[in-house]
Design an enzyme around this catalytic site. Structure first.
Site, PDB file in Angstrom:
ATOM      1  N   LYS A   1      -8.469 -22.495   9.695  1.00 28.30           N
ATOM      2  CA  LYS A   1      -7.372 -23.462   9.620  1.00 28.30           C
ATOM      3  C   LYS A   1      -7.899 -24.889   9.716  1.00 28.30           C
ATOM      4  CE  LYS A   1      -4.196 -20.092  11.656  1.00 28.30           C
ATOM      5  NZ  LYS A   1      -3.735 -19.584  12.973  1.00 28.30           N
TER       6      LYS A   1
ATOM      7  N   GLU B   1      -4.698  -8.801  18.639  1.00 28.35           N
ATOM      8  CA  GLU B   1      -5.001  -7.612  17.847  1.00 28.35           C
ATOM      9  C   GLU B   1      -5.849  -6.628  18.663  1.00 28.35           C
ATOM     10  OE1 GLU B   1      -4.130  -7.301  14.558  1.00 28.35           O
ATOM     11  OE2 GLU B   1      -3.264  -9.304  14.384  1.00 28.35           O
TER      12      GLU B   1
ATOM     13  N   ARG C   1       0.812  -1.209   0.000  1.00 27.50           N
ATOM     14  CA  ARG C   1       0.000   0.000   0.000  1.00 27.50           C
ATOM     15  C   ARG C   1       0.849   1.263   0.000  1.00 27.50           C
ATOM     16  NH1 ARG C   1      -4.714  -1.516   4.139  1.00 27.50           N
ATOM     17  NH2 ARG C   1      -2.914  -2.675   4.864  1.00 27.50           N
TER      18      ARG C   1
END
Lengths: 430, 430
Positions: B207, B192, B46
């Site tokens: 997963k 997070e 980005r």
């Protein structure tokens, strides 16, 4: 779908029977994974008339295993005869020369002749696969050679012999002596009638030599592996280990040091809380440390018909799919020529257990020898008193050099007050 | 040596930086293993001006990640953008259509769109590799798809989310509550800012969906995974688990049952002595059971720049060597169409923890509801007395059906004497 892969199997013992059974029972799964069916079409074994668990009708039979390499209907050869010389070696060489992919479970052959066999396989552009040679069903060869391909491996260690691990585990759990547990293991079929190959560490050394070659990308060097077995471990040492917070395991360890590659198989004391210490009984485990991946551990059954057949068939699936990897992970021109370092150059912590006469001055004498060799003590345990009798003394050293330790050990063994050959067990932080 | 493999990397976050660093630091090792050098020649991210740990000079830069698929100088594409939709998906589709091998670490993309991407990859004869999508550096995709290729896998289970395992480990070790430990984990960078993806089990479910597809040889089916997270686990439950001889882990479990494949992610109580229980902190582990190999466990770091880069590069080495494996282990025509079974069909042992008012008759009421649903009790713990106050009650059931358990739970939650939503944790023998 492509035409079937036609396979010849030489050696129909436990593992050979397992391979035939797997290819029959899981034929559909194997064909899907391989992209074509894998069919055994020829076999060779010593006794044609022996009762077997898998029917052999319709398969071509060869008295001479080497002859299967020349059967024009055979695409790939599975060698399950065993032994570093004789028919096993002759068959593998003949098959490679005939341009036929070889799958083998033969650790002795690969450990001892693997460098020249790899060169031959490379010259003939033939895959030589041996997943089953190390740690049974655990896909450790694939993990090291392909799964960790991006890493500089700095260290690898493994519990590579299920017989030794079973004996050490049982000694600890039952508080019993080596000879008794070995006898029981022989009755249970966990140890051979002649157990020396396992308990003297040779089998583990074959496997470690293979792992070290893969981890460090160099041709296999079995002669460079320092090898000790577990005959000298007593119930007393296991009790001391427990008291000190350790468990005793026969480990194969290879390490990149400044001077080159250190490879050794010997009993170790490992912290009781470490992952390796939890691997008990007939289980095998391999731990590898890579610069990017960190520490990886793989654990599973290291022997037996099922696990070994699983590894053999995985190799056959690679052959059927055309997935090829050089024997030692890279072509001969790209292999490392890192030298091996001798065991004398090793440094580490040591456990030393003596039987001494309980009389004044004994400890002072032992301590003086260690001091004279530059070895300092971390701890010394002499429990109980029996003046004039034999008592055990356990010593843990700080970091010491193997060569100094051996010299000190000779001097200590020669002291009048020291009664038996001392037991030396290396301590690993693993 | 063959000419270098020219690679484009889209996404230069933590993992992207790790991949560039690995390919630079271990260039020689990688070239030896791959049989040719692997060179990053183009990148997309980005922010072009952001400070990065690896110099980007000399690399072709693309604002639009999809554009790298059309760079004629690029042989293979590494997608590290993340997310199941948007540029990540567009890039992977474009690269496959352009006939370029794709390596991705994107579990969401593979879990959600993996079936159609596999079909596309097969149509275009292009490898699509995703070792880094599950369990970081542990080569579990390779182990399942190749190493255990000969086995009928009956069961697979894993600790697949390091954030959850870190939180549960720390709660147990420190005796602290979920919210506090989560806060600390966020400060340490182990969780997070918006942690729901991890702690609600979604990441682990992605997963598990991938592992189940590989284990059972069928296209990935994320929607069929029953998913619960760890928000409801309290310090009290962890203390009860300890008392009962268990540890609480967030497991992903997939199992072949008579009716089809069961796949579920939820907190479990596992025996404190089991291998899985020893996997602590940010470590991941996967355990698989095959009919020939028996039980195999792989353990290692499940996240982070180094381990993830290790997996990405292993896939690139496979691409460079031309080692190809179909996405779900077999070509589309050879995949299984085994149905998924709903969670309601599950049977197992349950731990149930209630907060109740300490007054006569409460236990009788709860026990009556369980009895009415055919659920029998193995144990019931009500420690301490505080008449008229709230007290915890822990119940362990015998084998019970999930649907019956849920109905019973609704009735129990509705009892006047039951104060909070009950906590339900399934018990696994694993």
């Amino acid at each position: 779908m492509t035409r079937p892969l036609s396979v010849a199997v030489a050696g129909l013992g436990t593992v050979g029977g397992g391979v035939l059974r797997l290819l029959r029972d899981n034929a559909e799964i194997v064909a899907a994974r391989a992209g074509r069916s894998i069919a055994v079409t020829a076999v060779s074994a010593r006794d044609r008339l022996r009762e077997r668990s898998v029917p052999l009708a319709g398969l071509r039979w060869y008295e001479d295993p080497v002859a299967i390499a020349f059967d024009p209907g055979v695409d790939a050869v599975v060698e399950l005869i065993g032994g570093a010389e004789g028919p096993a070696r002759a068959l593998v060489e003949a098959a490679i020369e005939a341009g036929k992919p070889v799958v083998t479970a033969n650790k002795a052959l690969i450990a001892i002749h693997g460098a020249e066999l790899a060169a031959k396989a490379e010259r003939h552009h033939v895959p030589l696969a041996f997943e089953a040679a190390v740690a049974g069903g655990i896909p450790v060869i694939k993990a090291l050679r392909e799964g960790l391909a991006g890493n500089r491996i700095t260290w690898i260690a493994g519990i590579l012999n299920g017989t030794c691990n079973y004996i050490l585990t049982t000694m600890r759990e039952r508080g019993r002596e080596f000879a008794e547990v070995l006898g029981d293991a022989q009755k249970l079929g966990y140890a051979e009638a002649d157990p020396s190959f396992d308990i003297d560490g040779i089998d583990a050394a074959h496997k470690l030599a293979i792992l070290a070659a893969l981890a460090f990308g160099r041709p296999v060097a079995f002669d460079a592996v320092h090898t000790e077995g577990i005959r000298g471990i007593s119930a007393l040492d296991i009790a001391y280990a427990d008291q000190l917070g350790y468990r005793i395991k026969l480990l194969g360890i290879a390490r990149q040091t400044e001077g080159g590659i250190e490879a050794r198989v010997h009993p170790c004391m490992v912290p009781a809380t470490s992952s390796v210490a939890q691997v008990e009984g007939v289980y095998n485990a391999v731990v590898a440390e890579g610069d990017f991946v960190g520490r990886i551990m793989l654990e599973g059954r290291g022997a037996g018909a099922g696990p070994t057949a699983s590894a053999v068939v995985a190799d056959l699936v690679d052959v059927a799919r055309g997935r090829v990897t050089p024997v030692w992970g890279a072509s001969s021109g790209d292999l490392s020529d890192a030298p091996s370092v001798p065991m004398e150059a090793h440094t580490g912590f040591y456990y030393l257990r003596l039987m001494v006469i309980d009389q004044p001055g004994v400890i002072a004498d032992v301590a003086a020898v260690l001091r004279d060799h530059g070895i300092s003590l971390e701890s010394l345990l002499q429990r109980g008193r029996s003046p004039g009798e034999a008592v055990p003394v356990a010593i843990v050293t700080h970091d010491a050099k193997e060569s100094a330790m051996r010299e000190a050990l000779d001097k200590i063994a020669a002291l009048d007050s020291v009664l038996e050959a001392p037991t030396l067990i290396r301590i690993e932080s693993a």
